[in-house]
Design an enzyme around this catalytic site. Structure first.
Site, PDB file in Angstrom:
ATOM      1  N   CYS A 117       0.816  -1.225   0.000  1.00 54.54           N
ATOM      2  CA  CYS A 117       0.000   0.000   0.000  1.00 54.54           C
ATOM      3  C   CYS A 117       0.849   1.275   0.000  1.00 54.54           C
ATOM      4  O   CYS A 117       0.326   2.356  -0.266  1.00 54.54           O
ATOM      5  CB  CYS A 117      -0.931   0.017   1.206  1.00 54.54           C
ATOM      6  SG  CYS A 117      -1.998  -1.415   1.270  1.00 54.54           S
ATOM      7  N   HIS A 257      -3.002   6.907   3.105  1.00 60.07           N
ATOM      8  CA  HIS A 257      -3.504   5.643   2.555  1.00 60.07           C
ATOM      9  C   HIS A 257      -4.803   5.319   3.291  1.00 60.07           C
ATOM     10  O   HIS A 257      -4.845   5.354   4.518  1.00 60.07           O
ATOM     11  CB  HIS A 257      -2.484   4.518   2.744  1.00 60.07           C
ATOM     12  CG  HIS A 257      -3.070   3.168   2.467  1.00 60.07           C
ATOM     13  ND1 HIS A 257      -3.743   2.906   1.294  1.00 60.07           N
ATOM     14  CD2 HIS A 257      -3.142   2.031   3.212  1.00 60.07           C
ATOM     15  CE1 HIS A 257      -4.187   1.660   1.325  1.00 60.07           C
ATOM     16  NE2 HIS A 257      -3.837   1.108   2.485  1.00 60.07           N
ATOM     17  N   ASN A 287     -10.304  -0.510   0.556  1.00 58.68           N
ATOM     18  CA  ASN A 287      -8.841  -0.385   0.576  1.00 58.68           C
ATOM     19  C   ASN A 287      -8.316  -0.802  -0.803  1.00 58.68           C
ATOM     20  O   ASN A 287      -8.383  -1.974  -1.170  1.00 58.68           O
ATOM     21  CB  ASN A 287      -8.270  -1.295   1.683  1.00 58.68           C
ATOM     22  CG  ASN A 287      -6.747  -1.241   1.741  1.00 58.68           C
ATOM     23  OD1 ASN A 287      -6.081  -0.713   0.861  1.00 58.68           O
ATOM     24  ND2 ASN A 287      -6.185  -1.818   2.800  1.00 58.68           N
TER      25      ASN A 287
HETATM   26  N1  ACO Z   1     -18.493  -9.129   9.679  1.00 56.88           N
HETATM   27  C1  ACO Z   1     -18.907  -9.421  10.937  1.00 56.88           C
HETATM   28  N2  ACO Z   1     -18.064  -9.744  11.931  1.00 56.88           N
HETATM   29  C2  ACO Z   1     -16.751  -9.785  11.635  1.00 56.88           C
HETATM   30  C3  ACO Z   1     -16.264  -9.495  10.358  1.00 56.88           C
HETATM   31  C4  ACO Z   1     -17.187  -9.160   9.353  1.00 56.88           C
HETATM   32  N3  ACO Z   1     -16.814  -8.859   8.096  1.00 56.88           N
HETATM   33  N4  ACO Z   1     -14.916  -9.597  10.371  1.00 56.88           N
HETATM   34  C5  ACO Z   1     -14.568  -9.946  11.623  1.00 56.88           C
HETATM   35  N5  ACO Z   1     -15.685 -10.060  12.387  1.00 56.88           N
HETATM   36  C6  ACO Z   1     -15.783 -10.427  13.782  1.00 56.88           C
HETATM   37  C7  ACO Z   1     -14.574 -11.199  14.243  1.00 56.88           C
HETATM   38  O1  ACO Z   1     -14.696 -12.574  13.932  1.00 56.88           O
HETATM   39  C8  ACO Z   1     -14.593 -10.929  15.726  1.00 56.88           C
HETATM   40  O2  ACO Z   1     -15.526 -11.773  16.309  1.00 56.88           O
HETATM   41  P1  ACO Z   1     -15.154 -12.555  17.675  1.00 56.88           P
HETATM   42  O3  ACO Z   1     -14.941 -11.451  18.663  1.00 56.88           O
HETATM   43  O4  ACO Z   1     -16.364 -13.371  17.911  1.00 56.88           O
HETATM   44  O5  ACO Z   1     -13.927 -13.320  17.348  1.00 56.88           O
HETATM   45  C9  ACO Z   1     -15.131  -9.499  15.809  1.00 56.88           C
HETATM   46  O6  ACO Z   1     -15.796  -9.244  14.570  1.00 56.88           O
HETATM   47  C10 ACO Z   1     -14.075  -8.458  16.036  1.00 56.88           C
HETATM   48  O7  ACO Z   1     -12.982  -8.729  15.130  1.00 56.88           O
HETATM   49  P2  ACO Z   1     -11.717  -7.831  15.081  1.00 56.88           P
HETATM   50  O8  ACO Z   1     -10.733  -8.416  14.094  1.00 56.88           O
HETATM   51  O9  ACO Z   1     -11.253  -7.565  16.479  1.00 56.88           O
HETATM   52  O10 ACO Z   1     -12.326  -6.487  14.485  1.00 56.88           O
HETATM   53  P3  ACO Z   1     -11.618  -5.105  14.337  1.00 56.88           P
HETATM   54  O11 ACO Z   1     -12.446  -4.067  14.970  1.00 56.88           O
HETATM   55  O12 ACO Z   1     -10.155  -5.170  14.670  1.00 56.88           O
HETATM   56  O13 ACO Z   1     -11.695  -4.852  12.764  1.00 56.88           O
HETATM   57  C11 ACO Z   1     -10.367  -4.955  10.775  1.00 56.88           C
HETATM   58  C12 ACO Z   1     -11.057  -5.754  11.853  1.00 56.88           C
HETATM   59  C13 ACO Z   1     -11.395  -4.092  10.066  1.00 56.88           C
HETATM   60  C14 ACO Z   1      -9.727  -5.925   9.802  1.00 56.88           C
HETATM   61  C15 ACO Z   1      -9.286  -4.059  11.409  1.00 56.88           C
HETATM   62  O14 ACO Z   1      -8.486  -4.814  12.260  1.00 56.88           O
HETATM   63  C16 ACO Z   1      -8.401  -3.361  10.410  1.00 56.88           C
HETATM   64  O15 ACO Z   1      -8.838  -2.501   9.681  1.00 56.88           O
HETATM   65  N6  ACO Z   1      -7.094  -3.705  10.369  1.00 56.88           N
HETATM   66  C17 ACO Z   1      -6.141  -3.033   9.533  1.00 56.88           C
HETATM   67  C18 ACO Z   1      -6.229  -3.474   8.126  1.00 56.88           C
HETATM   68  C19 ACO Z   1      -5.279  -2.632   7.285  1.00 56.88           C
HETATM   69  O16 ACO Z   1      -5.104  -1.465   7.545  1.00 56.88           O
HETATM   70  N7  ACO Z   1      -4.628  -3.168   6.287  1.00 56.88           N
HETATM   71  C20 ACO Z   1      -3.695  -2.282   5.582  1.00 56.88           C
HETATM   72  C21 ACO Z   1      -2.730  -2.916   4.874  1.00 56.88           C
HETATM   73  S1  ACO Z   1      -3.466  -3.821   3.593  1.00 56.88           S
HETATM   74  C22 ACO Z   1      -2.304  -4.119   2.418  1.00 56.88           C
HETATM   75  O17 ACO Z   1      -1.149  -3.746   2.452  1.00 56.88           O
HETATM   76  C23 ACO Z   1      -2.823  -4.969   1.309  1.00 56.88           C
END
Ligand code: ACO
Length: 341
Positions: A117, A257, A287
């Site tokens: 990214c 980003h 993203n």
């Molecule tokens: N729908 C419903 N529930 C979901 C979903 C979904 N799509 N995805 C995860 N959950 C659930 C999980 O299973 C978890 O449930 P549990 O507590 O029963 O296990 C709960 O929601 C919370 O999950 P978290 O992973 O803690 O959710 P979080 O608030 O951290 O959000 C996310 C996840 C959106 C992926 C976040 O961590 C994020 O944005 N991370 C950064 C990603 C990023 O910036 N990437 C950049 C680089 S990408 C690149 O270089 C290609």
């Protein structure tokens, strides 16, 4: 005699999004998720997806044509093509070589660069060196991503996040005091295992992490990447402000980003920068990796939000892990104006 470095900047810009729209309600039918969860946790409402069988280079090609037209040059004027991508259609030929052929840029050298990214900022930094040193007159940078091709569409933790897109810029000499003022780049390979897309090799842990049939897909430890992203956005922003002697109040706009609105809001709040100074695109594109920064700059520019003399800050982070930032003094007034004397 001291060498005189030429000021280099963006003299042309363009972008292209696939036509197919994939909404959150479409995803509700594919995995156990909800529109509400996706909006609340990421800010994403919909994303654009390439047609089945449509290569990512096809949108890179369109974005490149628009940038070349905006720069008022022809493809034959280009000396070098750099494609930033983490989703090349082929390992060889590179996407840059494919575009060189399709554009008829017969005088151009071409290579791909992978900083995930952060690709736009890495490519901008490389392009600037070639133009500033006088080695090349025009460098075309294309950020071209087909993330839908490496997405596990059965994994709700990742499939709601990504989209496909391309953005392109032409880098050339600009007036003294304008263009790319400076760039800052960083990496941390030891932490790189928290975000992987396997290609020619896969070890046991890569296979174990991917719980569905398709193993050549993106896997990410979302919360690790989240913490890294907020911390590094703040660090890279402070570093480039410091390097260039810029104050947050001097900035007309900031182009981070866009991976998750919560990451952007968290980092901007800690930096004391208003989110009104950015051009949001994540709600409609998701993203889009390296394309996120050039696509949002292109949209701001075409909406009349950027004028000659405006100082802008670019900041990115991503797989590798990588990060980078840049300060640019914008040198164009409107589309079609090359900003060159
Ligand atoms: N729908 C419903 N529930 C979901 C979903 C979904 N799509 N995805 C995860 N959950 C659930 C999980 O299973 C978890 O449930 P549990 O507590 O029963 O296990 C709960 O929601 C919370 O999950 P978290 O992973 O803690 O959710 P979080 O608030 O951290 O959000 C996310 C996840 C959106 C992926 C976040 O961590 C994020 O944005 N991370 C950064 C990603 C990023 O910036 N990437 C950049 C680089 S990408 C690149 O270089 C290609």
């Amino acid at each position: 005699m001291k060498t005189r470095f030429k000021p280099a900047g963006i003299i042309g810009i363009g972008s292209c999004l696939p036509e197919n729209v994939l909404t959150n309600s479409d995803l509700e039918k594919m995995v156990d998720t909800s529109d509400e969860w996706i909006i609340k946790r990421t800010g994403i409402r919909e994303r654009r997806i390439l047609d089945k069988g449509q290569p990512a280079y096809s949108i890179g090609y369109e974005a490149a044509l628009r940038a070349i037209e905006d720069a008022g040059i022809s493809a034959e004027d280009i000396d070098l093509i750099i494609v930033a991508t983490e989703t090349p259609d082929y390992l060889t030929p590179s996407t840059a070589c494919i575009l060189q052929g399709k554009l008829g840029a017969r005088n151009a050298a071409a290579f791909d660069l992978n900083a995930a990214c952060t690709g736009m900022i890495y490519a901008l930094s490389v392009a600037r060196q070639y133009v500033s040193s006088g080695t090349y007159r025009y460098v075309l940078v294309v950020c071209c991503e087909g993330l839908s091709k490496v997405t596990d569409w059965q994994d709700r933790k990742t499939c709601v996040l990504f989209g496909d897109a391309a953005g392109a810029v032409v880098i050339g000499e600009v007036e003294e005091g304008y263009g790319i003022i400076d760039t800052y780049l960083g990496s941390d390979g030891e932490a790189g295992r928290c975000l992987t897309i396997p290609c020619c090799h896969m070890d046991e842990s890569d296979i174990e992490k991917r719980t569905h049939e398709n193993k050549r897909v993106l896997w990410m430890d979302g919360s690790e990447v989240f913490k890294f992203a907020v911390r590094i956005m703040e660090h890279a922003t402070e570093k480039i402000l410091d390097l260039t002697g810029t104050l947050p109040g001097d900035l007309k706009m900031i182009f981070p980003h866009q991976a998750n609105v919560r990451i952007i809001e968290g980092a901007l709040k800690r930096l004391g920068i208003s989110d009104e100074n950015m051009m949001p695109v994540i709600h409609k594109y998701g993203n889009i990796s390296s394309a996120s920064i050039p696509v949002s700059i292109d949209e701001a520019y075409r909406a009349g939000r950027l004028l000659k003399g405006d100082k802008i800050l670019l900041v990115g982070f991503g797989g590798g892990l990588t990060w980078g930032s840049a300060i640019i003094r914008w040198n164009k007034n409107q589309p079609g104006d090359t900003g060159v004397n």
